[in-house]
Design a protein around this motif. Structure first.
Motif, short mmCIF file in Angstrom:
data_model
loop_
_atom_site.label_atom_id
_atom_site.label_comp_id
_atom_site.label_asym_id
_atom_site.label_seq_id
_atom_site.Cartn_x
_atom_site.Cartn_y
_atom_site.Cartn_z
N ILE A 46 52.89 38.49 36.94
CA ILE A 46 52.83 39.91 36.84
C ILE A 46 51.64 40.63 37.78
O ILE A 46 51.92 41.52 38.44
N VAL A 47 50.57 40.01 37.82
CA VAL A 47 49.64 40.76 38.40
C VAL A 47 49.79 40.39 40.13
O VAL A 47 49.43 41.17 40.83
N ARG A 48 50.28 39.30 40.54
CA ARG A 48 50.73 39.15 41.68
C ARG A 48 51.83 40.02 42.57
O ARG A 48 52.12 40.19 43.53
N PHE A 59 30.13 49.67 38.87
CA PHE A 59 30.22 48.33 39.57
C PHE A 59 30.95 47.29 38.91
O PHE A 59 31.51 46.51 39.25
N LEU A 60 30.54 47.05 37.44
CA LEU A 60 30.97 46.12 36.58
C LEU A 60 32.64 46.33 36.46
O LEU A 60 33.16 45.19 36.42
N LEU A 61 32.73 47.53 36.31
CA LEU A 61 34.46 47.78 36.17
C LEU A 61 35.03 47.29 37.51
O LEU A 61 36.26 46.70 37.37
N ALA A 62 34.55 47.51 38.44
CA ALA A 62 34.81 46.92 39.89
C ALA A 62 35.08 45.46 40.07
O ALA A 62 36.09 44.91 40.43
N VAL A 63 33.99 44.82 39.49
CA VAL A 63 34.10 43.36 39.63
C VAL A 63 35.03 42.85 38.72
O VAL A 63 35.78 42.00 38.94
N PHE A 64 35.20 43.50 37.42
CA PHE A 64 36.37 42.91 36.40
C PHE A 64 37.62 43.15 37.16
O PHE A 64 38.57 42.38 37.08
N SER A 65 37.96 44.35 37.73
CA SER A 65 39.09 44.54 38.33
C SER A 65 39.55 43.57 39.38
O SER A 65 40.54 43.08 39.54
N PHE A 66 38.62 43.33 40.59
CA PHE A 66 39.01 42.48 41.61
C PHE A 66 39.19 40.92 40.96
O PHE A 66 39.75 40.23 41.42
N THR A 67 38.44 40.69 39.96
CA THR A 67 38.34 39.38 39.29
C THR A 67 39.74 39.11 38.77
O THR A 67 40.33 37.99 39.07
N ILE A 68 40.36 40.08 38.07
CA ILE A 68 41.50 40.00 37.33
C ILE A 68 42.65 39.75 38.61
O ILE A 68 43.60 38.95 38.37
N VAL A 69 42.69 40.59 39.34
CA VAL A 69 43.42 40.46 40.49
C VAL A 69 43.61 39.46 41.16
O VAL A 69 44.60 38.68 41.18
#
Length: 280
Positions: free
Chosen positions: A75-77, A141-151
């Protein structure tokens, strides 16, 4: 800034630029380059770890775990990155604030969704409006890290899964014949050998991660793109340092930065590849 910067109107060209390029906003612009590097060095290992765990889960004996992991990776990809970078932070932020709203303000019975607005009590805000700016910056910044990590964890999962399947099946069968457990086979056979198969895909993911960092400004973070647009736009005489539209020069500096970053990454990854590659 320098002592002679008190009155930019009377400065020579060199002194004017020396003052202009060392003012407070430009220092924030320079710091934003470090923010990009910090994001990369935090996100890359987290995404790799998440991808590795997801790849192992896809090969798990437990049906529900396999289904969940495959669904996450596929789904994410299959969804454009920009949608996730906008959807995940908003969703996580509202979920946290909704939970805090129910805990801290139970006396308020009105719905938090009022038309197109999401309204919670002041005590439920995260960060609080009274918090200093650096807490707001770290939270974003932490929300950004979380988003990039999930993707990118989803992309890494697919890479690791393919690398695990590339390990010769005969070696795995040999391990089983020696009575090795599933855990021992992963630790002693699959994990040590999969890296030479995974490295090309992981190298590509690193390059894609670098190319995605300009999307940080979509998350409300004052990154290099934000400051390039802010500083490069034309400034009238009401500003301390008036100038015409210089955005092309600022974005040219971003071009040079990203080209250097990708070139350095390419050299380092090539050296790592040569060190871990063992002919089959």
């Amino acid at each position: 800034m320098f002592e002679y910067c008190t009155d930019p109107d009377v400065l020579s060209t060199f002194e004017w630029f020396s003052c202009y390029l060392t003012n407070g906003k430009h220092l924030l612009f320079y710091k934003s380059f470090g923010l990009i590097i910090l994001l990369l060095f935090i996100t890359a290992p987290l995404a790799a770890l998440l991808g590795l765990l997801a790849a192992v889960a896809i090969k798990s004996k437990f049906l529900l775990l396999r289904i969940f992991s495959k669904a996450y990776a596929n789904i994410v990809r299959g969804i454009p990155d920009i949608i996730f970078f906008l959807f995940i932070p908003i969703t996580i932020d509202q979920l946290i604030e909704f939970t805090r709203h129910k805990i801290k303000c139970p006396e308020i019975v009105d719905s938090v969704w009022q038309g197109s607005d999401f309204v919670v009590c002041g005590a439920a805000k995260l960060p609080l409006n009274s918090d200093p700016q650096w807490i707001h910056d770290i939270y974003g910044f932490l929300l950004a890290v979380f988003s990039f990590t999930i993707v990118y964890g989803a992309f890494a999962a697919n890479t690791f899964y393919g690398a695990m399947n590339s390990v010769p099946q005969s070696q795995i069968e040999t391990g089983k014949s020696f009575g090795m457990s599933r855990k021992q086979i992963y630790i002693s056979i699959i994990f040590p050998q999969m890296w030479r198969y995974a490295l090309p895909g992981l190298s590509n993911l690193w390059m894609l991660l670098i190319k995605s960092t300009p999307l940080l400004f979509l998350l409300g973070i004052q990154d290099v793109v934000y400051w390039a647009r802010e500083l490069g736009g034309s400034k009238t005489s009401i500003f301390q340092y008036p100038h015409p539209d210089w955005r092309v020069w600022y974005f040219l500096s971003l071009l040079v930065f990203y080209l250097l970053l990708t070139k350095i990454s390419e050299l380092i990854l090539n050296r790592i590849s040569k060190k871990i590659y063992v002919p089959i």
